[in-house]
Enzyme design. Structure first.
Site, PDB file in Angstrom:
ATOM      1  N   HIS A  28      -4.039   6.207   2.715  1.00  0.00           N
ATOM      2  CA  HIS A  28      -4.694   4.988   2.236  1.00  0.00           C
ATOM      3  C   HIS A  28      -4.178   3.749   2.965  1.00  0.00           C
ATOM      4  CE1 HIS A  28      -5.661   1.805  -0.755  1.00  0.00           C
ATOM      5  NE2 HIS A  28      -6.618   2.603  -1.175  1.00  0.00           N
ATOM      6  N   ASP A  70       0.836  -1.202   0.000  1.00  0.00           N
ATOM      7  CA  ASP A  70       0.000   0.000   0.000  1.00  0.00           C
ATOM      8  C   ASP A  70       0.868   1.248   0.000  1.00  0.00           C
ATOM      9  OD1 ASP A  70      -2.334   1.742   0.557  1.00  0.00           O
ATOM     10  OD2 ASP A  70      -3.345  -0.143   1.020  1.00  0.00           O
ATOM     11  N   SER A 105     -11.024  -0.805  -2.136  1.00  0.00           N
ATOM     12  CA  SER A 105      -9.811  -0.758  -1.305  1.00  0.00           C
ATOM     13  C   SER A 105     -10.125  -0.981   0.166  1.00  0.00           C
ATOM     14  CB  SER A 105      -9.146   0.617  -1.418  1.00  0.00           C
ATOM     15  OG  SER A 105      -8.430   0.749  -2.596  1.00  0.00           O
TER      16      SER A 105
END
Ligand code: NAG
Ligand code: NAG
Ligand code: NAG
Ligand code: NAG
Ligand code: NAG
Ligand code: NAG
Length: 763
Positions: free
Chosen positions: A209, A143, A535
């Site tokens: 994220h 990520d 996600s």
């Protein structure tokens, strides 16, 4: 700036703007150079000699040994044998012809595709756990990095005795002080140039994220978490005692590069992660040219399950990504919570708009105008209706609320930037996930927008106020409109996505290095934020895979996936028009996944048989199996329609053939009580015949296997072209229901979604 619908979608649904499709061009020399990945085979016996071999091979096309050595950006030697280098296409072609080289693939860039969600799907704080086993599980995420100081990654209660199988490390740098007993691995991979100035060359997360996905997967319990009081509750991951290993492969503005993704797989497999969670999309339909398909195949060979996001390109059919049959592909569903802001108008009326506005108004009412009435002299009324940055007369915006049609995200930033108070955005899309605003704003649909426009123009003195957002209850579950749909573009024989999990308005940890929106002028920072996307759905399933593994440490990746799929809660085709193509087996059910009764297990040979059936040529399989020769003709006979022991069934009809018949061969393993018996229950859709032989299975021992055959026969019906119908096979005992979806698809065109290139044509 005007942007296409597609880009707009990404801007909303991916919190990251990681859209980078062009390949890097070397500045050296006149000929265009690109990164390529050169495959040699499986794990080398000796790492040093493999590296020497890489340099030798490259020397033969470069001017000198030194140049060759410098051109290699990665030697992958821990889990498979390959290297990455910057080459001209001539050089790449020469290397591809060498005997010892199995395959040459050009590098590509990918894009990135939160705590009420656990209660909603039935994994309460009090769920049964095996704490010691859980603390020996390592979850690996590929990520944007991680935030070590986040409350989700404090290591309270975790002992320093790391899982015995762990061999990973931490990249310590000026920006990353190292690991603790929670984050036990942290690496970064970026060898194609310097990062964007807003990013940092370290495992640190400058985007948010990666912090968000990791805390959803394995974050510790953090009571009283919220986004400025919204979505308040205990934030937690599926496996709060598991250890985290972050492999940073996604970078602000440059995205996620294949060569870095492969390096992360090489490392993670060697390090000993138990589960890989990968919320990255944008691969190839060809499994032998896709870094995620290739890397995850090697992971599967090593007993590691890879869980991936289905993509945010829905609701169009055939949009699912990460569909290799050895991946667990996750769609995004909504939970029963949405965020709405009340808007009151001067005429006494009020409406509810969507999105997250964290601001309390300081005045009772503000003047309200429509963008087209306050156009700049030289701008058109049409442009001003969309509130493009240079189309509005700032003098007429000051102190007001403005009604704007949605063009690109950031109208709230434009209006705020020129002195406005807030924005009412009109849009008929993107209403199912909450957008966070950097100034007072809300989204309404076009019907309500028209009514507001009418009110503005029916009086010279329209006024309104946008209140801080609140949580409201909505009906759930449903599949997000953005969640990518099947059928799989890679194969007609396997149902994808596999399963659905919460991916709308998820609260989880965030980075202190970025404002909530990342927009210019945003001064909102928070330890937790709300994000939407497949996600966010992916780490929910990866977390449950880790949870299952903490109870069943010896189950294979296929067995864990089977347990998760056959116990999923069925979802309704009445709510979700694309049915199984939207939700696969249904909604994730964590606690039931611990005890599935029966499992559909398989190993790497099944996948190789499947690939042979799909027409992959012997040598094109090299990047997966690490050898140039597989005798496919000796593998295929007697396999049945898909060659796999998959826990779902998909038949794609032959166009205009009166009836299509497919035989599926399956074997189930008893993981329930030693003495159990199961009867088959079949629900067949109209026009489809499903027969199962035998109809009952009797087990006398644990881990005993029983085989059966499913025949699906369906008529071609021209009125169903482009559509899918679904039925079900369930094995029922007195205690368990082992459920499988059976899907029959009538394609528009023969072979419309199967595009296999071999690597020569890609070069
Ligand atoms: C990273 O470290 C460098 C060198 O110490 C420092 O100048 C920079 O501000 C740091 N960046 C972040 C985001 O912490
Ligand atoms: C919970 O958080 C809010 C702010 O989000 C704070 O005002 C409150 O004091 C906290 N409550 C507890 C019990 O920590
Ligand atoms: C299949 O998996 C086994 C055990 O994990 C491994 O030894 C073997 O090399 C794999 N075969 C292929 C063709 O990948
Ligand atoms: C907008 O929302 C209202 C109220 O929820 C609804 O009645 C109307 O049909 C919607 N309009 C559109 C175009 O979706
Ligand atoms: C491949 O397998 C088939 C069937 O077992 C056999 O007839 C054939 O000779 C094999 N080919 C090679 C090149 O080994
Ligand atoms: C299976 O069906 C048989 C015959 O109808 C019945 O006797 C038996 O109880 C059933 N078993 C289960 C587990 O439902």
């Amino acid at each position: 700036m005007r942007i296409s619908k597609k880009v707009l979608l990404l801007l909303l649904l991916l919190d990251l703007l990681m859209i980078f499709t062009s390949q890097l061009v070397s500045s050296k020399g006149s000929e265009e150079k690109k990164f390529y990945i050169i495959y040699f085979g499986g794990r080398p016996v000796e790492e040093d000699s493999a590296v020497r071999k890489h340099i030798d091979v490259l020397s033969s096309v470069k001017e000198s040994f030194v140049e060759a050595k410098e051109s290699i950006v990665y030697s992958y030697t821990k889990s498979f044998n390959a290297f990455a280098a910057e080459l001209s296409s001539d050089e790449a072609n020469k290397i591809a012809e060498m005997d010892e080289v199995l395959s040459v693939i050009p590098n590509r860039y990918r894009k990135l595709h939160t705590t009420k969600s656990w209660d909603f799907i039935g994994l309460p704080l009090t769920a049964r756990r095996k704490l010691k086993a859980e603390s020996n599980i390592v979850v690996g995420l590929f990520d944007t990095g991680i935030t070590p100081q986040s409350d989700s990654f404090k290591d309270y209660g975790l002992t320093p005795d790391l899982p015995p199988h762990w061999k990973g490390t931490c990249d310590v740098s000026a920006n990353f002080s190292g690991c603790n007993n929670k984050i036990i691995g942290a690496r970064y991979f970026k060898l194609d140039g310097n990062p964007d100035p807003s990013d940092v060359l370290s495992p640190l997360d400058a985007d948010g994220h990666g912090t968000h996905t990791s805390s959803t997967l394995a974050g510790d319990n953090v009571p009283n978490a919220s986004l400025f009081g919204l979505a308040k509750g205990t934030s937690r991951g599926a496996v709060p005692s598991a250890r985290v290993a972050m492999y940073k492969v996604c970078w602000i503005s440059s995205g996620c590069s294949d060569i870095d993704i492969l390096a992360a797989f090489d490392a993670a497999i060697h390090d000993g992660v138990d589960v890989i969670s990968l919320s990255i999309g944008g691969g190839s339909a060809d499994y032998t040219a896709d870094s995620i398909a290739i890397g995850s195949f090697h992971a599967m060979n090593n007993g590691i399950i890879t869980v991936t996001s289905a993509g945010n390109d829905g609701p169009s059919l055939g949009s699912v990504s990460n569909h290799a049959p050895w991946l667990l592909t996750v769609a995004a569903s909504g939970i029963d919570r949405a965020f709405k802001s009340q808007v009151q108008f001067g005429d006494g009326k009020s409406i509810l708009g969507s999105g997250i506005s964290t601001f309390h108004p300081t005045q009772k009412m503000y003047p309200l105008v429509s963008g087209d009435d306050i156009a700049h002299n030289s701008a058109s009324k049409e442009d001003a209706r969309f509130c493009y940055a240079d189309s509005l007369d700032s003098k007429k915006v000051k102190g007001k609320l403005v009604l704007c049609k949605l063009a690109s995200w950031g109208a709230d930033s434009v209006i705020k930037g020129i002195g406005g108070i807030g924005t009412i955005v009109e849009s008929d899309q993107f209403l199912d996930a909450a957008q966070i605003f950097m100034a007072p704003a809300t989204i309404v649909n076009s019907t309500i927008g028209e009514t507001i426009n009418h009110y503005i123009h029916s009086t010279g003195s329209a006024t309104a106020v946008i209140h801080k957002s609140n949580e409201v209850q909505v009906r759930a579950p449903f599949i997000a409109s953005f969640s990518s749909r099947g059928p799989s573009p890679g194969t007609k024989r396997i149902l994808k996505p596999d399963i659905a999990a919460p991916g709308i308005d998820i609260l989880a940890s965030y980075t202190p290095l970025k404002s909530l929106t990342g927009l210019k002028g945003d001064t909102q920072f928070s330890k937790f934020t709300i994000m939407s996307g497949t996600s966010m759905a992916c780490p929910h399933v990866a977390g449950v895979a880790a949870y299952v593994k903490s109870f069943h440490p010896h189950w294979s990746p296929a067995a864990i996936r089977s347990a998760i799929l056959t116990t999923a809660t069925p979802m309704s085709p009445r709510v979700n028009a694309e049915a199984e193509f939207a939700y696969g087996a249904g909604q994730l059910n964590p606690r039931r996944a611990l005890n599935p009764g029966l499992i559909y297990d398989m190993n790497n040979m099944s996948y190789i048989q499947f690939l042979c059936l799909e027409g992959y040529k012997d040598s094109s399989l090299a990047p997966l199996i690490g050898s140039k020769f597989v005798n496919c003709s000796s593998l295929i006979p007697g396999l049945g329609y898909d060659g796999l022991n998959y826990p779902t069934f998909q038949l794609t009809l032959k166009r205009k053939q009166k009836t299509t018949l497919a035989i599926y061969r399956r074997t189930v393993t008893n993981v329930g009580p030693p003495r159990s018996s199961y009867n088959a229950t079949v629900i067949a859709p109209k026009g489809v015949e499903i027969t199962v032989t035998p109809m009952s299975l009797v087990f006398t021992k644990a881990m005993q296997k029983r085989s059966f055959k499913v025949v699906v026969k369906a008529k071609w019906d021209p009125s169903r072209e482009g559509q899918m119908v679904s039925g079900r096979l369930a094995w029922k005992s007195s205690r368990y229901v082992v459920r499988s979806s059976v899907v029959v698809y009538s394609p528009y065109e023969e072979d419309d979604h199967v595009k296999i290139n071999n690597y020569e044509s890609v070069l």
